[in-house]
Design a protein around this motif. Structure first.
Motif, PDB file in Angstrom:
ATOM      1  N   ASN A  14       0.867  -1.171   0.000  1.00 49.14           N
ATOM      2  CA  ASN A  14       0.000   0.000   0.000  1.00 49.14           C
ATOM      3  C   ASN A  14       0.907   1.224   0.000  1.00 49.14           C
ATOM      4  N   LEU A  15       1.157   1.782  -1.190  1.00 49.21           N
ATOM      5  CA  LEU A  15       2.140   2.846  -1.334  1.00 49.21           C
ATOM      6  C   LEU A  15       1.749   4.105  -0.569  1.00 49.21           C
ATOM      7  N   SER A  16       0.476   4.497  -0.612  1.00 50.48           N
ATOM      8  CA  SER A  16       0.052   5.702   0.108  1.00 50.48           C
ATOM      9  C   SER A  16       0.242   5.528   1.608  1.00 50.48           C
ATOM     10  N   GLN A  17      -0.029   4.327   2.101  1.00 52.41           N
ATOM     11  CA  GLN A  17       0.209   4.024   3.510  1.00 52.41           C
ATOM     12  C   GLN A  17       1.703   4.127   3.829  1.00 52.41           C
ATOM     13  N   GLY A  18       2.550   3.659   2.907  1.00 51.83           N
ATOM     14  CA  GLY A  18       3.986   3.738   3.107  1.00 51.83           C
ATOM     15  C   GLY A  18       4.485   5.164   3.168  1.00 51.83           C
ATOM     16  N   VAL A  19       3.947   6.023   2.288  1.00 50.23           N
ATOM     17  CA  VAL A  19       4.352   7.439   2.295  1.00 50.23           C
ATOM     18  C   VAL A  19       3.921   8.101   3.601  1.00 50.23           C
ATOM     19  N   THR A  20       2.722   7.800   4.078  1.00 49.85           N
ATOM     20  CA  THR A  20       2.241   8.371   5.346  1.00 49.85           C
ATOM     21  C   THR A  20       3.129   7.946   6.502  1.00 49.85           C
ATOM     22  N   PHE A  21       3.456   6.660   6.555  1.00 47.71           N
ATOM     23  CA  PHE A  21       4.314   6.148   7.629  1.00 47.71           C
ATOM     24  C   PHE A  21       5.698   6.793   7.576  1.00 47.71           C
ATOM     25  N   ALA A  22       6.296   6.816   6.397  1.00 41.59           N
ATOM     26  CA  ALA A  22       7.639   7.386   6.253  1.00 41.59           C
ATOM     27  C   ALA A  22       7.647   8.860   6.621  1.00 41.59           C
ATOM     28  N   GLY A  23       6.638   9.598   6.164  1.00 43.74           N
ATOM     29  CA  GLY A  23       6.582  11.024   6.472  1.00 43.74           C
ATOM     30  C   GLY A  23       6.485  11.283   7.962  1.00 43.74           C
ATOM     31  N   ALA A  24       5.611  10.520   8.657  1.00 44.56           N
ATOM     32  CA  ALA A  24       5.435  10.723  10.094  1.00 44.56           C
ATOM     33  C   ALA A  24       6.679  10.326  10.875  1.00 44.56           C
ATOM     34  N   LEU A  25       7.238   9.140  10.560  1.00 45.60           N
ATOM     35  CA  LEU A  25       8.391   8.656  11.317  1.00 45.60           C
ATOM     36  C   LEU A  25       9.622   9.525  11.082  1.00 45.60           C
ATOM     37  N   LEU A  26       9.894   9.888   9.825  1.00 44.42           N
ATOM     38  CA  LEU A  26      11.076  10.699   9.537  1.00 44.42           C
ATOM     39  C   LEU A  26      10.909  12.116  10.059  1.00 44.42           C
ATOM     40  N   LEU A  27       9.687  12.604  10.146  1.00 47.04           N
ATOM     41  CA  LEU A  27       9.457  13.917  10.768  1.00 47.04           C
ATOM     42  C   LEU A  27       9.845  13.874  12.243  1.00 47.04           C
ATOM     43  N   ILE A  28       9.418  12.829  12.944  1.00 48.90           N
ATOM     44  CA  ILE A  28       9.756  12.687  14.369  1.00 48.90           C
ATOM     45  C   ILE A  28      11.271  12.589  14.557  1.00 48.90           C
ATOM     46  N   LEU A  29      11.898  11.700  13.779  1.00 48.96           N
ATOM     47  CA  LEU A  29      13.345  11.512  13.908  1.00 48.96           C
ATOM     48  C   LEU A  29      14.105  12.772  13.493  1.00 48.96           C
ATOM     49  N   GLY A  30      13.646  13.412  12.416  1.00 49.92           N
ATOM     50  CA  GLY A  30      14.327  14.600  11.934  1.00 49.92           C
ATOM     51  C   GLY A  30      14.243  15.760  12.911  1.00 49.92           C
ATOM     52  N   VAL A  31      13.057  15.976  13.489  1.00 55.15           N
ATOM     53  CA  VAL A  31      12.907  17.058  14.468  1.00 55.15           C
ATOM     54  C   VAL A  31      13.754  16.775  15.704  1.00 55.15           C
ATOM     55  N   HIS A  32      13.802  15.511  16.120  1.00 55.35           N
ATOM     56  CA  HIS A  32      14.652  15.126  17.256  1.00 55.35           C
ATOM     57  C   HIS A  32      16.100  15.528  16.984  1.00 55.35           C
ATOM     58  N   GLU A  33      16.631  15.122  15.841  1.00 58.36           N
ATOM     59  CA  GLU A  33      18.038  15.407  15.543  1.00 58.36           C
ATOM     60  C   GLU A  33      18.289  16.890  15.301  1.00 58.36           C
ATOM     61  N   MET A  34      17.334  17.597  14.701  1.00 63.77           N
ATOM     62  CA  MET A  34      17.521  19.027  14.492  1.00 63.77           C
ATOM     63  C   MET A  34      17.456  19.794  15.802  1.00 63.77           C
ATOM     64  N   GLY A  35      16.752  19.238  16.798  1.00 61.76           N
ATOM     65  CA  GLY A  35      16.803  19.840  18.122  1.00 61.76           C
ATOM     66  C   GLY A  35      18.224  19.841  18.664  1.00 61.76           C
ATOM     67  N   HIS A  36      18.901  18.678  18.529  1.00 60.44           N
ATOM     68  CA  HIS A  36      20.313  18.603  18.918  1.00 60.44           C
ATOM     69  C   HIS A  36      21.154  19.579  18.103  1.00 60.44           C
ATOM     70  N   TYR A  37      20.917  19.602  16.794  1.00 61.18           N
ATOM     71  CA  TYR A  37      21.742  20.402  15.886  1.00 61.18           C
ATOM     72  C   TYR A  37      21.643  21.889  16.220  1.00 61.18           C
ATOM     73  N   ILE A  38      20.417  22.379  16.384  1.00 58.72           N
ATOM     74  CA  ILE A  38      20.229  23.807  16.657  1.00 58.72           C
ATOM     75  C   ILE A  38      20.833  24.184  18.004  1.00 58.72           C
ATOM     76  N   ALA A  39      20.621  23.337  19.030  1.00 60.30           N
ATOM     77  CA  ALA A  39      21.202  23.625  20.345  1.00 60.30           C
ATOM     78  C   ALA A  39      22.720  23.650  20.272  1.00 60.30           C
ATOM     79  N   ALA A  40      23.305  22.724  19.522  1.00 66.56           N
ATOM     80  CA  ALA A  40      24.762  22.690  19.381  1.00 66.56           C
ATOM     81  C   ALA A  40      25.276  23.943  18.691  1.00 66.56           C
ATOM     82  N   ARG A  41      24.605  24.371  17.629  1.00 71.90           N
ATOM     83  CA  ARG A  41      25.040  25.573  16.915  1.00 71.90           C
ATOM     84  C   ARG A  41      24.898  26.818  17.781  1.00 71.90           C
ATOM     85  N   LEU A  42      23.841  26.881  18.588  1.00 69.44           N
ATOM     86  CA  LEU A  42      23.666  28.031  19.486  1.00 69.44           C
ATOM     87  C   LEU A  42      24.801  28.116  20.507  1.00 69.44           C
ATOM     88  N   HIS A  43      25.348  26.964  20.873  1.00 69.06           N
ATOM     89  CA  HIS A  43      26.465  26.941  21.823  1.00 69.06           C
ATOM     90  C   HIS A  43      27.827  26.896  21.112  1.00 69.06           C
TER      91      HIS A  43
END
Length: 366
Positions: free
Chosen positions: A122-151
């Protein structure tokens, strides 16, 4: 006989120049060369000003001499260690980050398309899953990235880890960033450590809640793969469905959004384990200093015990040992966290207890 006098120019030694750099900042009571020739020099004594302000001045002075300063508390006195060498970051290669991300997009779409299906895609289901999961993981890592750059810490862009679906059902083993410069102080260590989990959780919770609202409750038949209940997840299901689940032979059948949100909570709990150089290890050391080393050892022992119920904990107990259970101190290890950061730290540990799952996955026969 004629006496001849030769004029010679006095050149201060490295030790003299480093001692001179401490003037106005530090009273020296003892000097020791820990690793000759002049590679590591320790100055014992007392700071004459605030440790954080002194470190910023001292770092500029020492770097001009080719050294990096490290501030420690040694018994009842302060200690400044001069470490030969100055960090210079290597050139980044963002194309590697991009290729890994694109590969992870493909594998997570594939994994999502296979989720809950019996041989079909189910390709549409796959796109929904990938978008949600990678958004969570990406925001997590960008939280680290932005905090590191601020310091003003040198840090890479996120590295996503693609996994073929026939190896893992998620399509990825998560993501990470690499801090490429020494962390200045405990404030920076805390902010970098806590920013990722809190940012990721802020995205995972709404996705999970919406996913649960749109997921059906179904009867359980035969051998069923069940996701584990954290306290928070158990409460959410009770509020949304009017009762705790599973019960009376029924449970919620997670759609791909709820599944991605649940994984987001699980990944956050994994990262908050107070071990070594995981996010939880960063936070714990920033709050408690070297007392965190003992907590890390206790944490590994607790995971080994939990491994008797879910073998995956054996892997999580082993992984921090690869980088060391004892979290390395920041360059300025004297300045403590302010009350606001301490409060955020304790609230983060409460969140950890709410989302921790003792048995993340299980097979149950009905």
């Amino acid at each position: 006989m004629e006496t001849v006098w030769y004029e010679t120019e006095w050149t201060p030694s490295t030790l003299d120049r480093l001692a001179a750099a401490l003037r106005g900042l530090f009273v020296i009571t003892e000097t020791r060369v820990l690793y000759p020739p002049d590679q590591v020099i320790a100055f014992e004594g007392y700071l004459q000003t605030d440790a954080e302000a002194a470190f910023e001045v001292l770092r500029d002075r020492f770097e001009a001499l080719g050294y990096t300063p490290i501030l420690r508390r040694h018994g009842s006195t302060d200690q400044i260690i001069a470490q030969a060498g100055v960090f210079r970051p290597s050139r980044a290669r963002p194309w590697i980050n991009l290729l890994l991300f694109l590969a992870t997009v493909a594998t997570t779409i594939w994994a999502g398309a296979l989720y809950g299906s019996e041989g079909g895609l189910n390709l549409s289901q796959g796109v929904t899953f990938a978008g949600a999961l990678l958004l969570i993981l990406g925001v997590h890592e960008m939280g680290h990235y932005i905090a590191a750059r601020l310091h003003r810490s040198e840090v890479t862009l996120p590295y996503f880890i693609p996994v073929p679906p026939w190896i893992g059902t998620l399509g990825t083993f998560g993501a990470f960033i690499q801090i490429r410069s020494p962390i200045r102080n405990r404030k920076a260590l805390f902010d970098i450590g806590v920013a990722g989990p809190l940012a990721g959780l802020a995205v995972a919770l709404p996705i999970l809640i919406y996913g649960l609202y749109t997921s059906p409750v179904v009867p359980l038949r035969g051998v069923v793969f069940l996701e584990g209940n954290s306290l928070l997840y158990w409460v959410l299901k009770a509020l949304i469905f009017g009762r705790p689940l599973p019960s009376d032979g029924y449970d919620v059948q997670l759609n791909v959004l709820a599944w991605a949100g649940w994984i987001g909570l699980l990944v956050t709990a994994f990262n908050l384990l107070p071990l070594g150089q995981l996010d939880g290890g960063h936070i714990m050391y920033a709050m408690l200093g070297r007392a965190a080393w003992r907590i890390s050892e206790i944490g590994v022992f607790a995971l080994l015990l939990l491994g008797l119920r879910w073998p995956g904990w054996f892997l999580w107990a082993f992984m921090p040992m690869l980088t060391g259970l004892r979290h390395p101190p920041p360059l300025n290890d004297i300045t403590p966290l302010n009350p606001m950061r301490q409060a955020i730290g304790w609230l983060t540990w409460i969140l950890f207890l709410l989302i921790f799952v003792p048995v993340p996955f299980s097979l149950v026969e009905f």
